[in-house]
Design an enzyme around this catalytic site. Structure first.
Site, PDB file in Angstrom:
ATOM      1  N   CYS A   2       5.890 -32.621  15.296  1.00 41.23           N
ATOM      2  CA  CYS A   2       7.325 -32.518  16.354  1.00 41.23           C
ATOM      3  C   CYS A   2       8.286 -31.845  14.629  1.00 41.23           C
ATOM      4  CB  CYS A   2       7.937 -33.477  16.515  1.00 41.23           C
ATOM      5  SG  CYS A   2       7.250 -33.929  17.535  1.00 41.23           S
TER       6      CYS A   2
HETATM    7  N1  LIG Z   1       3.559 -36.450  19.849  1.00 40.33           N
HETATM    8  C1  LIG Z   1       4.717 -36.694  19.904  1.00 40.33           C
HETATM    9  O1  LIG Z   1       4.636 -37.953  18.631  1.00 40.33           O
HETATM   10  C2  LIG Z   1       5.424 -36.197  20.561  1.00 40.33           C
HETATM   11  C3  LIG Z   1       6.701 -36.847  20.603  1.00 40.33           C
HETATM   12  C4  LIG Z   1       7.784 -35.714  21.344  1.00 40.33           C
HETATM   13  C5  LIG Z   1       7.556 -34.881  22.019  1.00 40.33           C
HETATM   14  N2  LIG Z   1       6.809 -34.153  21.656  1.00 40.33           N
HETATM   15  C6  LIG Z   1       6.432 -32.544  22.760  1.00 40.33           C
HETATM   16  O2  LIG Z   1       6.029 -33.123  23.851  1.00 40.33           O
HETATM   17  C7  LIG Z   1       4.216 -32.131  23.530  1.00 40.33           C
HETATM   18  C8  LIG Z   1       3.697 -32.404  24.017  1.00 40.33           C
HETATM   19  O3  LIG Z   1       3.190 -32.346  22.775  1.00 40.33           O
HETATM   20  P1  LIG Z   1       2.038 -33.644  22.954  1.00 40.33           P
HETATM   21  O4  LIG Z   1       1.968 -34.609  22.135  1.00 40.33           O
HETATM   22  O5  LIG Z   1       1.730 -34.956  24.356  1.00 40.33           O
HETATM   23  O6  LIG Z   1       0.096 -32.458  23.197  1.00 40.33           O
HETATM   24  P2  LIG Z   1      -1.298 -32.851  22.161  1.00 40.33           P
HETATM   25  O7  LIG Z   1      -1.845 -31.590  21.956  1.00 40.33           O
HETATM   26  O8  LIG Z   1      -1.165 -34.722  22.629  1.00 40.33           O
HETATM   27  O9  LIG Z   1      -1.235 -32.733  24.775  1.00 40.33           O
HETATM   28  C9  LIG Z   1      -0.782 -32.115  25.218  1.00 40.33           C
HETATM   29  C10 LIG Z   1      -1.793 -31.795  26.489  1.00 40.33           C
HETATM   30  O10 LIG Z   1      -1.969 -30.406  27.273  1.00 40.33           O
HETATM   31  C11 LIG Z   1      -3.134 -29.843  27.936  1.00 40.33           C
HETATM   32  N3  LIG Z   1      -2.355 -28.646  27.725  1.00 40.33           N
HETATM   33  C12 LIG Z   1      -2.466 -27.002  26.858  1.00 40.33           C
HETATM   34  N4  LIG Z   1      -2.306 -26.073  28.103  1.00 40.33           N
HETATM   35  C13 LIG Z   1      -2.910 -26.576  29.146  1.00 40.33           C
HETATM   36  C14 LIG Z   1      -2.073 -25.758  30.335  1.00 40.33           C
HETATM   37  N5  LIG Z   1      -2.333 -24.104  30.248  1.00 40.33           N
HETATM   38  N6  LIG Z   1      -2.677 -26.921  31.783  1.00 40.33           N
HETATM   39  C15 LIG Z   1      -2.664 -28.215  31.667  1.00 40.33           C
HETATM   40  N7  LIG Z   1      -2.615 -29.232  30.309  1.00 40.33           N
HETATM   41  C16 LIG Z   1      -2.125 -28.117  29.160  1.00 40.33           C
HETATM   42  C17 LIG Z   1      -4.117 -30.012  26.492  1.00 40.33           C
HETATM   43  O11 LIG Z   1      -5.649 -30.073  26.676  1.00 40.33           O
HETATM   44  C18 LIG Z   1      -3.746 -31.834  26.241  1.00 40.33           C
HETATM   45  O12 LIG Z   1      -4.483 -32.729  26.179  1.00 40.33           O
HETATM   46  C19 LIG Z   1       4.886 -30.902  22.171  1.00 40.33           C
HETATM   47  O13 LIG Z   1       5.226 -30.006  22.747  1.00 40.33           O
HETATM   48  C20 LIG Z   1       5.068 -32.059  21.578  1.00 40.33           C
HETATM   49  O14 LIG Z   1       6.193 -30.969  20.861  1.00 40.33           O
HETATM   50  C21 LIG Z   1       5.259 -34.477  21.519  1.00 40.33           C
END
Ligand SMILES: NC(=O)c1ccc[n+]([C@@H]2O[C@H](COP(=O)([O-])OP(=O)(O)OC[C@H]3O[C@@H](n4cnc5c(N)ncnc54)[C@H](O)[C@@H]3O)[C@@H](O)[C@H]2O)c1
Length: 446
Positions: A276
């Site tokens: 992030c």
């Molecule tokens: N990790 C954190 O602490 C955090 C905190 C706040 C916000 N975010 C935001 O949340 C969002 C997700 O982050 P994350 O850390 O969970 O990512 P991540 O990579 O852990 O998870 C994303 C998931 O989406 C799946 N995916 C990708 N393309 C896809 C599609 N077309 N259809 C269905 N599934 C699909 C992936 O296989 C993966 O399992 C991002 O925008 C991030 O900036 C993350």
């Protein structure tokens, strides 16, 4: 739309509403758990066969989420994971939690958001609400997603289906907060859509904060993360200035933090990490260019934070020379901690591989130790390190190094044995402070 909102609220209240979570990662999986715990039927969608298989077998693939908690979800009979996107017409609410990285030009990469939206748009039915949770710039929901959903479905947002934005505020590994205890901000462009979004989140969190529209909600998330990036840059700059004056920035922050108002502690480090903070501010910089504006705070903090790994490596080289009369070329250095922050197994955007790369470029022989990352996973920016293994944490192994560099302050690392074994430790996280009275001479804060 009012009637659709009435029906939606009723279904949310009596738990007959089906929740779809798209993207079962660090954000999506805890969200799915929160709904499952509250009695909802949850369908988790992901493109990864491997993750879906593990989850359906009652296993977690994320360190801080236990196998048991996933097994419990499966035992309720209310959670299933699937790669079958044709089932996207089943949920009443679809919460999108897919990655939003930067591309190689450091511009927003919305490809995951666009492809998920297209898959949803092909199956969208009347009465559904589509809520983006991924971090992004203001305008993503109404300029990018809404036209795709309307074109592919033939339906109209705000009339036959709803769109909203609700930023994710997950803090992985922080035992004080979990999805169900963190207030949720929601933004939608009409009153009926807002009611639907409030209804869905009120079921899992103690406080829902509605804002006027989707763009405001998108801006809230960026503001939170820009605030962090800028403040981290500030303490990183203060660290270098106070360091030159022989003042310990950690002690300064600890004392300043006793002020009960007007100060919030941020801590320096070897550079920014995580999915992030190093990325999100640049979503705003990119969008601001469309308005002919520059984001000077964001650029400056990006520059300061990006300089940190180089300064840390300079400190290692200087100490090798001063203490051991050794050149960094040929020196054996142990890097402690690959994860981007303490007590997690996530090394996305972590500065650690940059540190390894810089040390190796100057001729050092570098190994690493991380209790949570036994083997380096594939990393887009550093593919050459994939498969490298963490060393054993034994005094005999540790004694083989000329220096250690602490890049992550995991709680379960024995810093005492490290200090006992190596000539000195460059500590970027104040991880060794507990042993300062015994080993102060060996600790270099950088
Ligand atoms: N990790 C954190 O602490 C955090 C905190 C706040 C916000 N975010 C935001 O949340 C969002 C997700 O982050 P994350 O850390 O969970 O990512 P991540 O990579 O852990 O998870 C994303 C998931 O989406 C799946 N995916 C990708 N393309 C896809 C599609 N077309 N259809 C269905 N599934 C699909 C992936 O296989 C993966 O399992 C991002 O925008 C991030 O900036 C993350």
């Amino acid at each position: 739309m009012i009637k659709l909102a009435d029906a939606f609220e009723k279904k949310a209240a009596d738990r007959t509403l089906v929740v779809g979570v798209m993207g079962l990662g660090y954000v999506g999986l805890p969200l799915a758990q929160a709904y499952c715990r509250q009695g909802f039927h949850v369908i988790g969608f992901d493109v990864s066969e491997d993750k879906v298989e593990k989850l359906n077998a009652g296993k977690s693939y994320i360190k801080h989420i236990s196998d048991n908690s996933v097994a419990v979800m499966r035992e309720t009979g209310r959670f299933e994971a699937t790669t079958d996107l044709d089932r996207l017409n089943e949920p009443d609410a679809i919460l999108i939690c897919v990655p939003t990285p930067l591309d190689k030009h450091r511009d927003p990469d919305l490809s995951y958001v666009v492809s998920s939206t297209e898959e949803i748009g092909k199956r969208l039915r009347e009465g559904q609400i589509v809520i983006l949770e991924s971090t992004t710039y203001p305008g993503t929901s109404d300029e990018v997603m809404q036209p795709i959903l309307e074109k592919l479905s033939g339906l109209k947002a705000g009339e036959n289906f709803a769109i909203a934005y609700s930023p994710e505020r997950e803090d992985p590994g922080n035992p004080k907060f979990e999805t169900s205890t963190i207030p949720k901000v929601v933004g939608a462009d009409t009153a009926a859509e807002s009611r639907m979004a409030v209804a869905i989140y009120s079921a899992i969190v103690p406080q829902v904060v509605p804002v006027s529209d989707v763009r405001t909600a998108e801006a809230v998330k960026l503001t939170e993360n820009i605030f962090r990036a800028v403040n981290i840059a500030l303490v990183n700059e203060l660290k270098t200035i106070y360091g030159a004056m022989d003042i310990d920035v950690w002690e300064v922050i600890r004392a300043a933090d006793t002020k009960p108002f007007g100060f919030m502690a941020f801590y320096p480090g070897p550079g920014l990490g995580g999915h992030c903070i190093p990325i999100d501010p640049f979503y705003l910089s990119w969008k601001a260019r469309e308005f002919g504006m520059t984001t000077r705070f964001i650029e400056l903090s990006g520059e300061i934070n990006a300089n940190m790994p180089g300064m840390v490596v300079d400190a290692v080289a200087a100490e090798l020379s001063n203490r051991l009369e050794k050149s960094i070329k040929g020196a054996k250095v142990l890097l402690v901690g690959l994860a981007y922050k303490k007590n997690v197994d996530d090394m996305r955007e972590s500065p650690s591989l940059t540190l390894v790369e810089m040390l190796e470029a100057r001729g050092a022989k570098v190994d690493f130790y991380d209790p949570y990352i036994p083997v380096v996973p594939y990393d887009r920016d550093h593919p050459e390190y994939a498969g490298r293994k963490s060393v054993d944490w034994t005094p005999d192994v540790l004694k083989g190094y000329d220096a250690a560099l602490v890049a992550t302050d995991h709680d379960n690392v024995d810093y005492h044995v490290l200090l006992e074994s190596v000539p000195f430790v460059v500590d970027t996280r104040n991880a060794c402070h507990m042993h300062a009275s015994e080993y102060g001479e060996k600790i270099v804060k950088a």
